[in-house]
Write an enzyme that holds these catalytic residues in place. Structure first.
Site, mmCIF file in Angstrom:
data_model
loop_
_atom_site.group_PDB
_atom_site.id
_atom_site.type_symbol
_atom_site.label_atom_id
_atom_site.label_comp_id
_atom_site.label_asym_id
_atom_site.label_seq_id
_atom_site.Cartn_x
_atom_site.Cartn_y
_atom_site.Cartn_z
ATOM 1 N N ASP A 36 -37.354 -21.881 4.427
ATOM 2 C CA ASP A 36 -36.283 -22.534 5.176
ATOM 3 C C ASP A 36 -35.361 -21.523 5.858
ATOM 4 O OD1 ASP A 36 -37.402 -24.776 4.211
ATOM 5 O OD2 ASP A 36 -35.734 -25.361 2.905
ATOM 6 N N ALA A 37 -35.077 -20.427 5.160
ATOM 7 C CA ALA A 37 -34.127 -19.457 5.706
ATOM 8 C C ALA A 37 -34.672 -18.836 6.999
ATOM 9 C CB ALA A 37 -33.823 -18.373 4.676
ATOM 10 N N SER A 85 -23.480 -36.514 4.730
ATOM 11 C CA SER A 85 -24.107 -35.231 4.420
ATOM 12 C C SER A 85 -23.079 -34.343 3.731
ATOM 13 C CB SER A 85 -24.654 -34.584 5.683
ATOM 14 O OG SER A 85 -23.607 -34.417 6.601
ATOM 15 N N LEU A 86 -23.481 -33.158 3.366
ATOM 16 C CA LEU A 86 -22.601 -32.258 2.630
ATOM 17 C C LEU A 86 -22.302 -31.032 3.469
ATOM 18 C CD1 LEU A 86 -24.233 -32.151 -0.918
ATOM 19 C CD2 LEU A 86 -21.926 -32.941 -0.374
ATOM 20 N N GLU A 117 -21.582 -30.041 -9.936
ATOM 21 C CA GLU A 117 -22.945 -30.496 -10.184
ATOM 22 C C GLU A 117 -23.938 -29.493 -9.619
ATOM 23 O OE1 GLU A 117 -23.138 -34.237 -8.040
ATOM 24 O OE2 GLU A 117 -21.317 -34.948 -9.021
ATOM 25 N N LYS A 119 -26.885 -28.488 -7.291
ATOM 26 C CA LYS A 119 -27.389 -29.104 -6.073
ATOM 27 C C LYS A 119 -28.910 -29.111 -6.165
ATOM 28 C CE LYS A 119 -27.134 -29.191 -1.103
ATOM 29 N NZ LYS A 119 -28.576 -29.044 -0.818
ATOM 30 N N ASP A 121 -32.639 -29.471 -5.367
ATOM 31 C CA ASP A 121 -33.369 -29.261 -4.127
ATOM 32 C C ASP A 121 -34.465 -30.318 -4.023
ATOM 33 O OD1 ASP A 121 -34.109 -28.175 -1.776
ATOM 34 O OD2 ASP A 121 -35.023 -26.374 -2.616
ATOM 35 N N ARG A 140 -32.942 -41.072 2.769
ATOM 36 C CA ARG A 140 -31.688 -40.950 3.490
ATOM 37 C C ARG A 140 -31.926 -41.020 5.004
ATOM 38 N NH1 ARG A 140 -28.997 -36.655 5.728
ATOM 39 N NH2 ARG A 140 -26.781 -37.025 6.008
ATOM 40 N N TYR A 228 -26.143 -39.561 -8.254
ATOM 41 C CA TYR A 228 -24.851 -38.887 -8.173
ATOM 42 C C TYR A 228 -23.780 -39.631 -7.384
ATOM 43 C CZ TYR A 228 -27.185 -37.169 -3.939
ATOM 44 O OH TYR A 228 -27.882 -37.075 -2.767
ATOM 45 N N LYS A 293 -17.024 -31.775 -6.188
ATOM 46 C CA LYS A 293 -16.454 -33.000 -5.639
ATOM 47 C C LYS A 293 -15.086 -33.226 -6.256
ATOM 48 C CE LYS A 293 -21.055 -34.918 -5.243
ATOM 49 N NZ LYS A 293 -22.032 -35.900 -5.707
ATOM 50 N N LYS A 317 -23.861 -22.894 -1.693
ATOM 51 C CA LYS A 317 -25.285 -22.557 -1.775
ATOM 52 C C LYS A 317 -25.502 -21.202 -2.445
ATOM 53 C CE LYS A 317 -28.096 -24.547 0.805
ATOM 54 N NZ LYS A 317 -28.373 -25.245 2.024
ATOM 55 N N CYS A 411 -56.095 7.015 -12.668
ATOM 56 C CA CYS A 411 -54.662 6.711 -12.822
ATOM 57 C C CYS A 411 -53.847 7.547 -11.841
ATOM 58 C CB CYS A 411 -54.237 7.010 -14.258
ATOM 59 S SG CYS A 411 -52.443 6.941 -14.485
ATOM 60 N N CYS A 414 -51.745 10.202 -14.206
ATOM 61 C CA CYS A 414 -52.343 11.258 -15.030
ATOM 62 C C CYS A 414 -53.785 11.582 -14.643
ATOM 63 C CB CYS A 414 -52.273 10.884 -16.510
ATOM 64 S SG CYS A 414 -53.410 9.565 -16.961
ATOM 65 N N CYS A 429 -55.113 2.286 -17.334
ATOM 66 C CA CYS A 429 -55.298 3.730 -17.404
ATOM 67 C C CYS A 429 -55.705 4.064 -18.833
ATOM 68 C CB CYS A 429 -53.982 4.417 -17.056
ATOM 69 S SG CYS A 429 -53.823 6.070 -17.749
ATOM 70 N N CYS A 435 -50.922 10.209 -20.730
ATOM 71 C CA CYS A 435 -50.362 9.734 -19.464
ATOM 72 C C CYS A 435 -48.841 9.695 -19.562
ATOM 73 C CB CYS A 435 -50.910 8.343 -19.148
ATOM 74 S SG CYS A 435 -50.251 7.686 -17.602
HETATM 75 O O1 D41 Z 1 -27.881 -32.631 -5.986
HETATM 76 C C1 D41 Z 1 -27.741 -32.898 -4.796
HETATM 77 N N1 D41 Z 1 -28.657 -32.502 -3.934
HETATM 78 C C2 D41 Z 1 -26.549 -33.669 -4.305
HETATM 79 C C3 D41 Z 1 -26.559 -34.154 -3.016
HETATM 80 C C4 D41 Z 1 -25.436 -33.919 -5.135
HETATM 81 N N2 D41 Z 1 -25.387 -33.475 -6.409
HETATM 82 N N3 D41 Z 1 -24.390 -34.613 -4.665
HETATM 83 C C5 D41 Z 1 -24.373 -35.102 -3.393
HETATM 84 N N4 D41 Z 1 -23.301 -35.814 -2.972
HETATM 85 C C6 D41 Z 1 -23.252 -36.301 -1.737
HETATM 86 C C7 D41 Z 1 -22.038 -37.056 -1.321
HETATM 87 C C8 D41 Z 1 -20.793 -36.310 -1.691
HETATM 88 C C9 D41 Z 1 -22.037 -37.277 0.156
HETATM 89 C C10 D41 Z 1 -22.055 -38.374 -2.026
HETATM 90 C C11 D41 Z 1 -25.477 -34.901 -2.517
HETATM 91 C C12 D41 Z 1 -25.377 -35.458 -1.209
HETATM 92 N N5 D41 Z 1 -24.259 -36.136 -0.877
HETATM 93 C C13 D41 Z 1 -26.411 -35.338 -0.206
HETATM 94 N N6 D41 Z 1 -27.703 -35.137 -0.400
HETATM 95 C C14 D41 Z 1 -28.310 -35.104 0.793
HETATM 96 C C15 D41 Z 1 -27.394 -35.285 1.751
HETATM 97 C C16 D41 Z 1 -26.203 -35.446 1.138
#
Ligand code: D41
Length: 677
Positions: A36-37, A85-86, A117, A119, A121, A140, A228, A293, A317, A411, A414, A429, A435
């Site tokens: 992703d990066a 979204s976050l 919490e 996050k 993946d 979503r 959540y 949160k 992140k 090796c 040695c 080896c 060695c």
């Molecule tokens: O664990 C997660 N990926 C996670 C995603 C989490 N622990 N909390 C989340 N809370 C929210 C809100 C605050 C908007 C209720 C979320 C997400 N949203 C989220 N996951 C994907 C888009 C947003």
């Protein structure tokens, strides 16, 4: 157009084509080629180009698209309350700024309480129950419209088809679908054995499983769901706090992440971030950061949201743990037992929060399986404290002159012959004591914390001691004198004296540690401890034959053979004799019959939020002491541990007369390894 403008236009087109190709592999095939990066980097480069040169923007540019593409195969479900979204933060400063904004908007509060919490993946989904029955589940999607994945979500065992008593008439709960690592690995092993396509990571495997058109196939995929948040709700008023709301979801039968904790202010958030970051590899599922949160729901309402993200939440992140770089060379490192490990020398790359220039390739079978060649572009991963590894090659980018990796016949340290074991992938080896690499590694192991614990005997020092011929075997360590050490690099009189004192202290040890320190092949800490308590004395172990050694629990023929072999080698016997002569000793150890664990027969249930450790950790520690850790209270429960905001389980325990203890008492149990008093 000038020459350079034309070049930029070409670059923009190139980036768009690459991004489109990666989008296809990611969204349609669920089989991304790059991390992703790396994808983000391409998008950022294109966006920057387009910002500088707006004339380069085309209608099909990824910058002109919002949200994810809905697939044609699934019906669309509209989210009546949008799934937000976050916002992302990547540094402590981002968190500090987030917290300041909140305190300012709330009118100068000094310390905000947050729910913290992991996050997960995975993929965000919404699940709806009406009159207690699961009626709908949707991805979503773009936040407003998602795909109907009801049939597939119904196959997830931990998602109740029927809510427990007391649940609201209508409940829409939101959470993250993910695939635990163990299940992911099992699934990939099975796919591999059948010659089928494997998934690159658990997230894509989860996405694939969720978007599987045949729910019977979905059902065989090990998915999980942590909830959540709450969307639509028709029923009782929700509590005032997010943490209490999560407790309510649990009461209704929904699973929430056990690592969630309530923390105070920035300090609490950072402490949580570090704590979870350190335990990341042990969680059993992939996370890519933590989410904070604002805990008070009233404050959440006052803060509101900007564009599509709430002002009261932040995803902090972890640094990206995969990146793409180039293999410059492959060299072989010689370990303690002579095993040759191929190591890729890389063009340095920033990954997992550090710059990485070496990554392990494990062994020659792995090199062959991944087909890594010198010159290849590769994906490297560094997660937590684990050694960086080469995950895979990007075959599309292989240069014509890429060179295969060849196992050396001698090796590299040695010059002794290298042999490849019949059964295994491991090449060794044969130099043994001859060695210097093996000698150094044995010394490192001997002196390490869990072995003889010689403080101050670091890697550099060991290299010097071996290279200048002062030390060849562990026994030589105890002949070292201050005068000899003083002359070494970066070694003054003070440190020389300290080291001699540390060596002196290390002589007072235990048989298990000593056996571990000897570095007998395949004799790790727990095998060493088992051998020590079974034989009680070094002499008895030394005199034992392989069948006798195999009587020790968990010791098989291979380990037994290694032990016998070790004590048959006159060089080893000489080292042993010299170690004992220089005063290495241990207390007599009574030969023990396996004891009953201290908490055997007790059942604990933990409810509510704990402050000093997670519920999973507490349960694991209780189990290690022989207790059972259960999820629900019954007459058979020995103790209920009630954390903050304990709810219905506390009520039930009280009703049944089950003794209730608090977190403090639990910690005492774990520390003293005794039942509650
Ligand atoms: O664990 C997660 N990926 C996670 C995603 C989490 N622990 N909390 C989340 N809370 C929210 C809100 C605050 C908007 C209720 C979320 C997400 N949203 C989220 N996951 C994907 C888009 C947003």
């Amino acid at each position: 157009m000038t020459g350079s403008a034309a070049a930029l236009a070409v670059r923009a087109a190139e980036l768009r084509a690459q991004i489109a190709q990666h989008d296809y592999r990611y969204h349609v095939l669920d089989d991304p080629e790059i991390p992703d990066a790396e994808y983000d980097r391409l998008v950022q480069e294109l966006l920057a180009l387009e910002r500088e040169h707006p004339e380069l923007v085309t209608p099909d540019s990824p910058s002109q698209r919002v949200g994810a593409r809905p697939s044609a195969a699934f019906a669309t479900i509209e989210h009546r309350i949008p799934m937000l979204s976050l916002d992302n933060g990547f540094s402590d400063e981002d968190l500090i700024a987030f917290d300041s904004r909140i305190r300012e908007k709330l009118g100068g509060e000094s310390e905000v309480v947050y729910s913290a919490e992991p996050k997960i993946d995975g993929l965000a989904v919404s699940v709806t129950w009406e009159d207690g029955r699961l009626v709908r589940a949707a991805t979503r999607g773009d936040g407003t419209r998602g795909e109907d994945v009801t049939a597939n979500v119904r196959t997830i065992r931990s998602v109740p088809l029927q809510l427990r008593a007391g649940a609201p008439r209508k409940l829409e709960a939101r959470g993250e679908v993910f695939m635990p690592l163990a299940g992911f690995e099992r699934m990939n092993r099975q796919a591999d054995a059948r010659g089928e396509r494997t998934f690159v990571n658990p997230r894509n495997a989860a996405a694939g499983a969720l978007r599987q058109l045949d729910p019977r196939i979905s059902a065989t995929r090990p998915l999980e769901l942590f909830f959540y948040s709450v969307g639509e709700l028709d029923g009782p008023d929700l509590p005032q706090r997010h943490s209490e709301m999560l407790a309510r979801l649990r009461d209704w039968g929904l699973r929430t992440c056990p690592e969630i904790a309530v923390v105070q202010g920035v300090e609490g958030c950072l402490e949580y971030y570090r704590r979870i970051g350190a335990r990341r590899a042990q969680l059993g599922y992939q996370i890519d950061g933590v989410v904070y949160k604002v805990d008070r729901i009233g404050d959440q309402h006052r803060l509101g949201f900007v564009s599509r993200a709430p002002r009261w939440a932040l995803a902090h992140k972890f640094p990206a743990d995969e990146a793409v770089t180039t293999v410059r060379d492959v060299e072989f490192q010689v370990g303690r037992t002579g095993a040759l490990t191929p190591v890729a020398r890389l063009v340095p790359v920033f990954v997992g929060g550090v710059t990485v220039s070496n990554a392990t390739l494990h062994n020659m079978d792995e090199v062959a399986r991944k087909d890594v060649r010198v010159g290849d572009a590769v994906v490297v991963r560094r997660a937590g404290d684990v050694i960086p590894e080469v995950l895979r090659v990007l075959p599309e980018r292989r240069p014509a002159d890429a060179q295969p990796v060849v196992l050396p016949e001698r090796c590299p340290v040695c010059g002794s012959a290298v042999v490849r074991e019949e059964e295994g992938a491991i090449a060794r080896c044969t130099g043994d004591y001859a060695c210097s690499a093996q000698r150094k590694e044995r010394l490192r192991h001997f002196a390490s914390r869990r072995a003889m614990d010689v403080e101050g005997l670091g890697d550099k020092l060991i290299d010097q001691l071996v290279e200048c011929g002062l030390v060849n075997s562990p026994a030589d360590l105890y002949t070292l004198e201050v005068a000899q050490l003083e002359g070494l690099d970066r070694m003054g009189r003070k440190s020389a004296e300290k080291l001699v004192a540390a060596l002196q202290r290390s002589k007072d040890t235990r048989l298990g540690r000593f056996l571990f320190a000897l570095g007998i092949r395949d004799v790790g800490e727990s095998t060493a401890a088992a051998l020590a308590s079974h034989f009680g004395a070094l002499e008895s172990l030394q005199a034992a034959d392989a069948p006798t050694i195999q009587e020790v629990p968990d010791v098989g023929p291979v380990v037994a053979a290694h032990v016998v072999e070790f004590f048959a080698n006159p060089l080893n016997l000489d080292v042993l004799a010299r170690l004992r002569a220089s005063g290495v000793h241990w207390p007599d150890q009574p030969r023990t019959a396996p004891e009953k664990p201290p908490l055997a027969g007790l059942t604990f249930v933990i409810t509510g939020a704990l402050q000093s450790l997670s519920r999973a950790e507490a349960e694991e520690q209780l189990r290690e002491l022989g207790a059972r850790a259960a999820g629900s209270v019954s007459a058979k429960t020995s103790y209920l541990v009630a954390g903050a905001d304990a709810g219905s389980k506390l009520a039930k325990a009280t009703a049944l007369g089950v003794p209730v203890i608090d977190e403090q008492a639990l910690r005492q149990v774990l520390e003293t390894k005794r039942p509650p008093t």
